[in-house]
Design an enzyme around this catalytic site. Structure first.
Site, PDB file in Angstrom:
ATOM      1  N   TYR A 187       3.100 -78.973  52.125  1.00 22.04           N
ATOM      2  CA  TYR A 187       2.221 -77.650  52.187  1.00 22.04           C
ATOM      3  C   TYR A 187       3.301 -76.667  52.469  1.00 22.04           C
ATOM      4  O   TYR A 187       4.251 -76.797  52.806  1.00 22.04           O
ATOM      5  CB  TYR A 187       1.226 -77.965  53.150  1.00 22.04           C
ATOM      6  CG  TYR A 187       1.703 -77.681  54.352  1.00 22.04           C
ATOM      7  CD1 TYR A 187       2.363 -78.642  55.354  1.00 22.04           C
ATOM      8  CD2 TYR A 187       1.527 -76.456  55.530  1.00 22.04           C
ATOM      9  CE1 TYR A 187       2.690 -78.603  56.719  1.00 22.04           C
ATOM     10  CE2 TYR A 187       1.981 -76.317  56.839  1.00 22.04           C
ATOM     11  CZ  TYR A 187       2.536 -77.379  57.558  1.00 22.04           C
ATOM     12  OH  TYR A 187       3.063 -77.220  58.608  1.00 22.04           O
ATOM     13  N   ARG A 233      11.052 -74.370  48.809  1.00 19.23           N
ATOM     14  CA  ARG A 233      10.813 -75.457  49.752  1.00 19.23           C
ATOM     15  C   ARG A 233       9.920 -76.398  49.503  1.00 19.23           C
ATOM     16  O   ARG A 233       9.757 -77.534  49.872  1.00 19.23           O
ATOM     17  CB  ARG A 233      10.647 -74.698  51.406  1.00 19.23           C
ATOM     18  CG  ARG A 233      10.691 -75.856  52.436  1.00 19.23           C
ATOM     19  CD  ARG A 233      10.655 -75.347  53.815  1.00 19.23           C
ATOM     20  NE  ARG A 233       9.723 -74.591  54.181  1.00 19.23           N
ATOM     21  CZ  ARG A 233       9.113 -73.617  55.289  1.00 19.23           C
ATOM     22  NH1 ARG A 233      10.236 -73.682  56.286  1.00 19.23           N
ATOM     23  NH2 ARG A 233       8.294 -72.970  55.317  1.00 19.23           N
ATOM     24  N   ARG A 245      -8.378 -96.031  46.947  1.00 19.38           N
ATOM     25  CA  ARG A 245      -7.549 -96.061  48.201  1.00 19.38           C
ATOM     26  C   ARG A 245      -6.554 -97.611  48.072  1.00 19.38           C
ATOM     27  O   ARG A 245      -7.063 -98.592  48.137  1.00 19.38           O
ATOM     28  CB  ARG A 245      -8.264 -96.414  49.507  1.00 19.38           C
ATOM     29  CG  ARG A 245      -7.294 -96.084  50.810  1.00 19.38           C
ATOM     30  CD  ARG A 245      -7.704 -96.149  52.050  1.00 19.38           C
ATOM     31  NE  ARG A 245      -7.101 -96.041  53.036  1.00 19.38           N
ATOM     32  CZ  ARG A 245      -6.226 -97.044  53.410  1.00 19.38           C
ATOM     33  NH1 ARG A 245      -6.252 -98.164  52.942  1.00 19.38           N
ATOM     34  NH2 ARG A 245      -5.104 -96.847  54.571  1.00 19.38           N
ATOM     35  N   HIS A 247      -2.328 -98.339  49.122  1.00 19.94           N
ATOM     36  CA  HIS A 247      -1.084 -97.803  49.500  1.00 19.94           C
ATOM     37  C   HIS A 247       0.034 -97.519  48.181  1.00 19.94           C
ATOM     38  O   HIS A 247       0.754 -96.468  48.234  1.00 19.94           O
ATOM     39  CB  HIS A 247      -0.162 -98.836  50.586  1.00 19.94           C
ATOM     40  CG  HIS A 247      -0.705 -98.712  51.898  1.00 19.94           C
ATOM     41  ND1 HIS A 247      -2.155 -99.095  52.064  1.00 19.94           N
ATOM     42  CD2 HIS A 247      -0.273 -97.981  52.849  1.00 19.94           C
ATOM     43  CE1 HIS A 247      -2.257 -98.906  53.534  1.00 19.94           C
ATOM     44  NE2 HIS A 247      -1.022 -98.294  53.950  1.00 19.94           N
ATOM     45  N   LYS A 264       8.065 -80.736  54.566  1.00 15.54           N
ATOM     46  CA  LYS A 264       6.724 -80.139  54.963  1.00 15.54           C
ATOM     47  C   LYS A 264       5.756 -80.833  54.802  1.00 15.54           C
ATOM     48  O   LYS A 264       4.814 -80.574  53.919  1.00 15.54           O
ATOM     49  CB  LYS A 264       6.765 -78.548  54.901  1.00 15.54           C
ATOM     50  CG  LYS A 264       6.168 -77.695  55.822  1.00 15.54           C
ATOM     51  CD  LYS A 264       6.343 -76.207  55.391  1.00 15.54           C
ATOM     52  CE  LYS A 264       5.414 -75.041  56.226  1.00 15.54           C
ATOM     53  NZ  LYS A 264       5.223 -75.513  57.888  1.00 15.54           N
ATOM     54  N   GLU A 295      13.008 -78.576  67.734  1.00 19.98           N
ATOM     55  CA  GLU A 295      11.965 -77.424  67.317  1.00 19.98           C
ATOM     56  C   GLU A 295      11.073 -77.426  67.944  1.00 19.98           C
ATOM     57  O   GLU A 295      10.698 -78.347  68.766  1.00 19.98           O
ATOM     58  CB  GLU A 295      12.203 -77.449  65.763  1.00 19.98           C
ATOM     59  CG  GLU A 295      11.340 -78.814  65.020  1.00 19.98           C
ATOM     60  CD  GLU A 295      11.190 -78.759  63.785  1.00 19.98           C
ATOM     61  OE1 GLU A 295      11.072 -77.685  63.001  1.00 19.98           O
ATOM     62  OE2 GLU A 295      10.618 -79.743  63.308  1.00 19.98           O
ATOM     63  N   LEU A 303      12.622 -78.769  60.651  1.00 20.48           N
ATOM     64  CA  LEU A 303      12.283 -77.942  59.524  1.00 20.48           C
ATOM     65  C   LEU A 303      13.042 -76.865  58.979  1.00 20.48           C
ATOM     66  O   LEU A 303      13.402 -76.355  59.979  1.00 20.48           O
ATOM     67  CB  LEU A 303      10.718 -77.589  59.455  1.00 20.48           C
ATOM     68  CG  LEU A 303      10.448 -76.810  57.924  1.00 20.48           C
ATOM     69  CD1 LEU A 303       9.992 -77.903  57.035  1.00 20.48           C
ATOM     70  CD2 LEU A 303       9.037 -76.205  58.303  1.00 20.48           C
TER      71      LEU A 303
END
Ligand code: PDD
Length: 286
Positions: free
Chosen positions: A35, A54, A102, A104, A149, A182, A206
């Site tokens: 995101y 990014r 579903r 993996h 992110k 951070e 990040l």
């Protein structure tokens, strides 16, 4: 009646309440997505290009093909903003690997999901600016690729819960040697003997877009900047500050119940914040 917000979901603009994603979207099942959060002042997006770059970095790192080009994405963000034109806004972009039964195992043929929402961007209270914010530190228990992110934010949610339980604003992650990495949703800086110090860019943090702006502004103000690991116990530490898209730069005046420096927002933090706010206001056309 209050007008509903409009969201962009996979090619359509919809009222927020009608905007939904399939329960087998891998974002929901596996947090298999990434995101971005971008601030917008008076209709002008701040640093949209580095944010989109990014996002591309995050997508490439987990091998999700971006479903649109970056110029198309920029135009979609702009169009979504125009349907929700807050004076101070934040755009949220989320890309997931898409919908599949579903498992993996990743199938190459999935169509990624893309959503964009716009919200009002709240401004920090006067108290946060005059008194500063407070934080605690916690040993970092996140994953090893914090440069991505990722929407897998459970550790950040737990960190924020711990902050709330201690009546503070943020949790700063520390490594095994006590270096500050951070925050849950911020980058963190210290002023040590007049030098602005922050953890170097690597997989443990990040690469904040605001972090980069703070460094640029500090250099403009002739403040020496060092990107190196640092600890709270270093002698000469007089100020701390934290940066993010949603709060620009805020003074951090208490950490683990102890005052930082004088316990009040320091001159360097105030100056850097003022320089950043000037840039935001110029963007807004004030
Ligand atoms: N968070 N570090 C982490 C872990 C973050 O989640 C964020 C931002 C930052 C600051 O990055 P930037 O300056 O690019 O916003 C640092 C956003 C605001 C969020 O999750 O809402």
């Amino acid at each position: 009646m209050k007008k509903s917000l409009t969201a962009y979901v996979n090619g359509r603009f919809l009222p927020l309440d009608d905007a939904s994603i399939h329960i087998e979207d891998r974002g929901f099942q596996f947090a298999d997505g990434v995101y971005e959060v971008i601030a917008c002042f008076g209709g002008a997006f701040l640093d949209i290009e580095p944010h989109l770059q990014r996002l591309q970095h995050s997508c490439e790192a987990i091998r999700i093909p971006l479903p649109v080009t970056l110029p198309e994405l920029e135009s979609l963000v702009q169009q979504t903003y125009e349907k929700n034109p807050f004076t101070n806004a934040m755009a949220y972009i989320q890309v997931t690997r898409g919908i599949a039964p579903r498992s993996h195992q990743v199938s190459e043929s999935m169509t990624p999901s893309l959503i964009i929402t716009i919200r009002d961007l709240p401004m920090p209270s006067d108290e946060k600016l005059t008194e500063g914010v407070s934080a605690i530190t916690l040993k970092d228990f996140r994953w090893g690729r914090c440069d991505i992110k990722s929407i897998a934010l459970l550790a950040s949610v737990m960190g924020k819960q711990e902050a709330a339980a201690n009546c503070v604003d943020e949790t700063f992650w520390i490594d095994g040697e006590g270096h500050l990495l951070e925050g849950c949703s911020t980058n963190v800086f210290a002023l040590i003997n007049g030098t602005l110090v922050t953890h170097p860019l690597d997989h443990r943090i990040l690469g904040g877009i605001t972090r980069k702006m703070v460094i640029r502004v500090a250099e403009k103000a002739a403040v020496n900047v060092e990107e190196r690991p640092w600890k709270l116990t270093e002698s000469g530490l007089s100020e701390c500050m934290m940066s993010s898209t949603t709060s620009a730069l805020l003074p951090v005046c208490r950490i683990n119940g102890e005052p930082v420096g004088s316990g009040k927002p320091g001159p360097a933090t105030k100056r850097l914040r003022a320089m950043i706010i000037d840039e935001l206001e110029a963007l807004r056309g004030v």
